[in-house]
Design a protein around this motif. Structure first.
Motif, PDB file in Angstrom:
ATOM      1  N   UNK A  26       0.830  -1.206   0.000  1.00 42.06           N
ATOM      2  CA  UNK A  26       0.000   0.000   0.000  1.00 42.06           C
ATOM      3  C   UNK A  26       0.866   1.258   0.000  1.00 42.06           C
ATOM      4  N   UNK A  27       1.910   1.258   0.836  1.00 38.37           N
ATOM      5  CA  UNK A  27       2.812   2.412   0.874  1.00 38.37           C
ATOM      6  C   UNK A  27       3.496   2.647  -0.450  1.00 38.37           C
ATOM      7  N   UNK A  28       3.943   1.573  -1.096  1.00 40.25           N
ATOM      8  CA  UNK A  28       4.591   1.719  -2.403  1.00 40.25           C
ATOM      9  C   UNK A  28       3.648   2.335  -3.429  1.00 40.25           C
ATOM     10  N   UNK A  48       5.027  -1.243 -11.928  1.00 39.58           N
ATOM     11  CA  UNK A  48       5.166  -1.787 -10.572  1.00 39.58           C
ATOM     12  C   UNK A  48       4.216  -2.971 -10.373  1.00 39.58           C
ATOM     13  N   UNK A  49       2.944  -2.803 -10.770  1.00 39.08           N
ATOM     14  CA  UNK A  49       1.975  -3.881 -10.638  1.00 39.08           C
ATOM     15  C   UNK A  49       2.332  -5.059 -11.521  1.00 39.08           C
ATOM     16  N   UNK A 114       3.722  10.113   1.108  1.00 39.03           N
ATOM     17  CA  UNK A 114       4.681   9.427   1.962  1.00 39.03           C
ATOM     18  C   UNK A 114       4.303   8.009   2.316  1.00 39.03           C
ATOM     19  N   UNK A 115       3.001   7.706   2.333  1.00 40.82           N
ATOM     20  CA  UNK A 115       2.563   6.361   2.700  1.00 40.82           C
ATOM     21  C   UNK A 115       2.937   6.001   4.132  1.00 40.82           C
ATOM     22  N   UNK A 116       2.898   6.985   5.033  1.00 39.52           N
ATOM     23  CA  UNK A 116       3.334   6.753   6.412  1.00 39.52           C
ATOM     24  C   UNK A 116       2.344   5.874   7.161  1.00 39.52           C
ATOM     25  N   UNK A 131      -6.109   3.017  -3.412  1.00 43.26           N
ATOM     26  CA  UNK A 131      -4.926   2.155  -3.470  1.00 43.26           C
ATOM     27  C   UNK A 131      -4.914   1.124  -2.349  1.00 43.26           C
ATOM     28  N   UNK A 132      -5.573   1.450  -1.232  1.00 43.49           N
ATOM     29  CA  UNK A 132      -5.738   0.441  -0.196  1.00 43.49           C
ATOM     30  C   UNK A 132      -6.585  -0.720  -0.671  1.00 43.49           C
ATOM     31  N   UNK A 133      -7.633  -0.426  -1.428  1.00 42.05           N
ATOM     32  CA  UNK A 133      -8.470  -1.481  -1.988  1.00 42.05           C
ATOM     33  C   UNK A 133      -7.742  -2.314  -3.020  1.00 42.05           C
TER      34      UNK A 133
END
Length: 439
Positions: A26-28, A48-49, A114-116, A131-133
């Motif tokens: 998810x962060x990426x 990436x995917x 940042x995807x912190x 993007x979480x989904x």
């Protein structure tokens, strides 16, 4: 022989074991800033995917939506479709997620790209929407492949562009190319953020239009020698306030739309611009003194399944005619920009029943059925692909979409991935909810 209960429990454990991987994935995805407009880094996220899904045994295809709105050599509209075939024939389950995100806006206290990870939540633009989904669907599929390597049919995962601007360079294009033909795909889950225990059956309709009022340019010190188009537009806004907004508030739907305010018809004044164009950011001079001879308004009308699109359009035209009859020198043009009809999948549809069962198994309570206030890519799967067996289901809180400090909860993603994985077991191992024609 492994029981259905055992398979579900093993699947849930396999998802939970991938918690750290889910957080990293998810962060990426968040750290790739796929802003739309203009449509940045679509190829980067698809690449990436592509690397990720190839490692999991998927066959992948990168598809550019040539000549669609927004597509250019600078901002090409790239999409990815990945497919993993089972060991025997059966239905195909497709997880579709959009890769684009909206503008960052102001008010952030965290890095929007940042995807912190903070207190069990992953922050960033697109974390919730969606993007979480996307990450949850990948983890669900990979956990399912570990637990059930001998499955029927196929699994597809797609990352598509431009959902935030209509989806024409993404799902609409793929549907036109046959990727959502019911003979090819039978079940579609779109992991939009509608909450982890809700099934979204569809969405309201939308009609966008641009209204332009006309005037006559003159010197700003002698406005009586010209005709101010902005004042004419002000009369339009006043009529909307006096008659249209109250009328829309009285229109109610039987659709289970959330939140409560969206159970009525709505209209948003998306933008108004009159007069001279604003100067560049580094321009420090003053505008010239002119009476504006043009004023443009963009409206965003959301309508209910009980309403007719032609009546929606006529409602605005009638309002403009009323203003024209009562106002000297008033003239206007109206141009339709975009229209989408409402859609709602039946509760009896196979994908609805399957995901509802998985939600009950995961949470120990019945699923809630909702309809989205705004449209998403189900519209293209339904209208162009002619595939009715489609829902939105995914992690995240709808109210956080497009907001500052957008986030998605890690536990919500885990549980949603467990629901998605259990749904795959029902459809591709147990054979529940078969939809051989998908219609």
């Amino acid at each position: 022989m492994v029981s259905d209960t055992d398979l579900g429990q093993r699947l849930s454990k396999a998802v939970l074991a991938r918690r750290d991987d889910l957080i990293a994935l998810t962060g990426d995805l968040i750290r790739i800033p796929t802003l739309n407009p203009p449509g940045e880094n679509y190829r980067e996220i698809c690449d990436y995917l592509d690397r990720r899904l190839l490692k999991s045994g998927f066959d992948t295809r990168l598809i550019r939506a040539k000549d669609t709105p927004g597509d250019s050599e600078k901002y090409p509209r790239w999409n990815i479709v990945a497919r993993r075939e089972g060991t025997r024939s059966g239905d195909c389950v497709h997880f579709n997620s959009h890769i684009d995100v909206v503008d960052v806006g102001k008010g952030w206290t965290t890095d929007p790209f940042g995807g912190a990870l903070i207190d069990g939540k992953i922050y960033g633009r697109g974390a919730c929407d969606m993007k979480g989904g996307l990450a949850a669907s990948i983890i669900a599929a990979e956990a399912f492949l570990q637990v059930c390597p001998d499955f029927a049919g196929a699994i597809e995962i797609s990352g598509t562009g431009d959902e935030e601007s209509g989806g024409f360079g993404g799902v609409a294009y793929l549907a036109e190319q046959g990727y959502f033909d019911p003979k090819r795909v039978q079940h579609v889950i779109i992991p939009e953020p509608l909450n982890k225990d809700r099934i979204c059956l569809g969405h309201r309709g939308v009609w966008w239009a641009e209204i332009e009022t006309h005037g006559e340019i003159a010197h700003g010190s002698m406005p009586f020698l010209g005709d101010c188009a902005v004042r004419h537009m002000g009369a339009v806004v006043r009529e909307m306030e006096d008659s249209l907004f109250p009328a829309l508030a009285r229109k109610r739907t039987d659709m289970p739309v959330v939140p409560e305010g969206a159970k009525q018809s709505t209209l948003n004044i998306n933008s108004i611009h009159g007069g001279q164009a604003e100067g560049e950011a580094d321009f420090t001079g003053l505008p010239s003194p002119c009476v504006p001879d043009s004023c443009r308004m963009v409206i965003d009308r959301r309508f209910l399944i009980e309403e007719d699109i032609d009546e929606v359009q006529e409602e605005i035209r009638s309002l403009l005619e009323k203003v024209r009859e009562g106002r000297e020198n008033f003239s206007y043009d109206m141009r339709e920009m975009h229209r989408v009809l409402p859609t709602m999948t039946e509760k009896s549809a196979p994908i609805v029943q399957t995901v509802a069962k998985a939600i009950a198994e995961t949470f120990g309570r019945e699923a809630e059925y909702v309809v989205s206030p705004g449209t998403y890519d189900q519209k293209h799967i339904d209208r162009i692909g002619r595939l009715k067996n489609c829902i939105a289901y995914g992690p995240g809180i709808l109210d956080l979409a497009h907001k500052p400090d957008e986030y998605v909860g890690v536990d919500d993603m885990i549980q949603s991935a467990q629901v998605m994985g259990r749904s795959l077991i029902s459809l591709l191992v147990q054979g529940d909810g078969a939809a051989t024609n998908g219609e």
